[in-house]
Design an enzyme around this catalytic site. Structure first.
Site, PDB file in Angstrom:
ATOM      1  CB  CYS A 257     -20.714  48.129 -12.324  1.00 54.49           C
ATOM      2  SG  CYS A 257     -19.775  48.432 -10.589  1.00 54.49           S
TER       3      CYS A 257
ATOM      4  NE  ARG B  85     -46.828  41.038  -8.251  1.00 54.23           N
ATOM      5  CZ  ARG B  85     -47.854  41.414  -8.593  1.00 54.23           C
ATOM      6  NH1 ARG B  85     -47.991  42.177  -9.519  1.00 54.23           N
ATOM      7  NH2 ARG B  85     -49.012  40.857  -8.076  1.00 54.23           N
TER       8      ARG B  85
ATOM      9  CB  CYS C 205     -49.772  46.250  -8.781  1.00 50.83           C
ATOM     10  SG  CYS C 205     -50.028  45.165  -7.545  1.00 50.83           S
TER      11      CYS C 205
END
Lengths: 277, 109
Positions: A130, A234, A238
């Protein structure tokens, strides 16, 4: 005999797995019931039940998410509301210029990521799509403050709705790639996602309970860094923990992994924005 | 003026006479302590909310002084006994002289 011993071992292991903080508690946010456990979808063949990461947290962290005022993520959601009506780019438009009603986004988060015209799209792609095409503005950074504020605001419109990510049709191939990544051992510690989040959820990792690694609450506010964290951000964390070189945020690997992980949470509620440690 | 400062307040819409209610307040503020240095080794000037006041119908409820060690986005929660309907007014005083204000009405019954 051997079978019997194995059975006993298996049962002990299972009992051990179920000993985390609040597996029988329930989560209500602003009067709305959130499904924190569900029958595992058929394609998550190694799980019986799926649990939201909320279940594994301490009482104090859990209670932060139960009230929108106590939830620190709402500071960023407020920022998202401001950004939503902020004019930007060469077209002199804001998000609100086209999307007059925020509530129209209801249900979108529950179906993400999804394949559109052969391309796997995450929420971040929709926002930047957008911004670039319609507003003539610069794309936002994948895990930047603006982006996470916006994805949190859009995700919030679907809170409480059941996650149902499509994995058939065009998505099937990508989903398979994601599954392979989930079970692939990588890094110096030679571990896969499954080693922690499937075989050992509920057990301690250092001073903390391992969760199933469900992503139904993302973007999530983490107490450790006091900001909203994207799913791909995230994943990077990890991978660093297992001494692997992280893939790129917004890259094909993480997109596929996001699709696979989201599908493992089919049946849970959208919790965006959640609070974790 | 500190950037993007935004106060938020949660007060119940109504309460019984004599009831003790919980008021929660939060102001989005960077709370720069004045102890940190930037990349060039120069001290980043202190910029904090140094005082918070809540009044009810012109009468003071709480008056807090805040110190530099208080973290970003200070959250203050307190209880108040409601004796009549009226209006709570909240004020946050910034180091730079600006005052941020918010009001909330409460009904009795």
């Amino acid at each position: 005999m051997i079978i019997k011993i194995l059975m006993t071992l298996y049962i002990t292991a299972l009992a051990g797995t179920l000993a985390w903080a609040g597996e029988d508690s329930s989560l209500t946010v602003e009067g709305q019931e959130i499904k924190i456990s569900a029958q595992a979808p058929a394609h998550a063949e190694n799980l019986d039940m799926v649990y939201s990461g909320w279940v594994f947290r301490t009482d104090e962290t859990q209670s932060l998410q139960m009230d929108d005022f106590d939830n620190p993520a709402f500071v960023f959601v407020d920022e998202g509301i401001d950004l939503f009506s902020k004019v930007d780019g060469s077209e002199v438009k804001s998000c609100a210029g086209c999307h007059t009603n925020l509530a129209d986004f209801s249900g979108l988060r529950a179906s993400m990521p999804k394949v559109v015209d052969g391309k796997l799209l995450s929420m971040e792609d929709l926002v930047n799509g957008c911004r670039v095409k319609r507003m003539g503005a610069d794309p936002w950074k994948w895990s930047g403050t603006e982006m996470t504020a916006m994805t949190a605001l859009i995700g919030l419109q679907s809170r409480g709705m059941e996650i149902q990510v499509k994995i058939d049709g065009e998505a099937a191939e990508l989903w398979k790639t994601g599954k392979e990544l989930y079970y692939a051992r990588v890094g110096q510690l030679d571990m896969s996602c499954a080693n922690c989040h499937e075989d050992n959820y509920g057990n301690m990792i250092r001073a903390d309970h391992l969760s199933q690694g469900q992503i139904n609450g993302f973007p999530t506010y983490r107490l450790k860094n006091a900001k909203l964290n994207s799913v791909h951000g995230r994943f990077k964390g990890c991978m660093k923990n297992i001494r692997a070189t992280p893939y790129k945020e917004g890259g094909d690997e993480f997109r596929a992994l996001e699709l696979y992980l989201a599908s493992r949470g089919n049946g849970l509620s959208v919790e965006t924005p959640s609070v974790r440690n | 003026m500190a950037k993007n400062v935004k106060p938020r307040v949660k007060v119940p819409k109504s309460a019984a006479v004599g009831e003790s209610i919980v008021i929660k307040t939060l102001i989005k503020h960077k709370m720069e302590s004045g102890q940190r240095k930037d990349k060039d080794g120069k001290t980043i000037p202190r910029s904090i909310i140094n005082r918070f006041v809540c009044d009810f119908n012109g009468q003071n409820v709480i008056d807090v002084s805040l110190e530099p060690a208080i973290s970003t986005n200070p959250f203050i929660q307190f209880e108040a006994v409601v004796l009549e309907a009226g209006e709570y007014r909240f004020f946050w005083y910034d180091d730079d002289g600006s005052v941020y204000e918010k009001t909330k009405k409460i009904a009795v019954g």
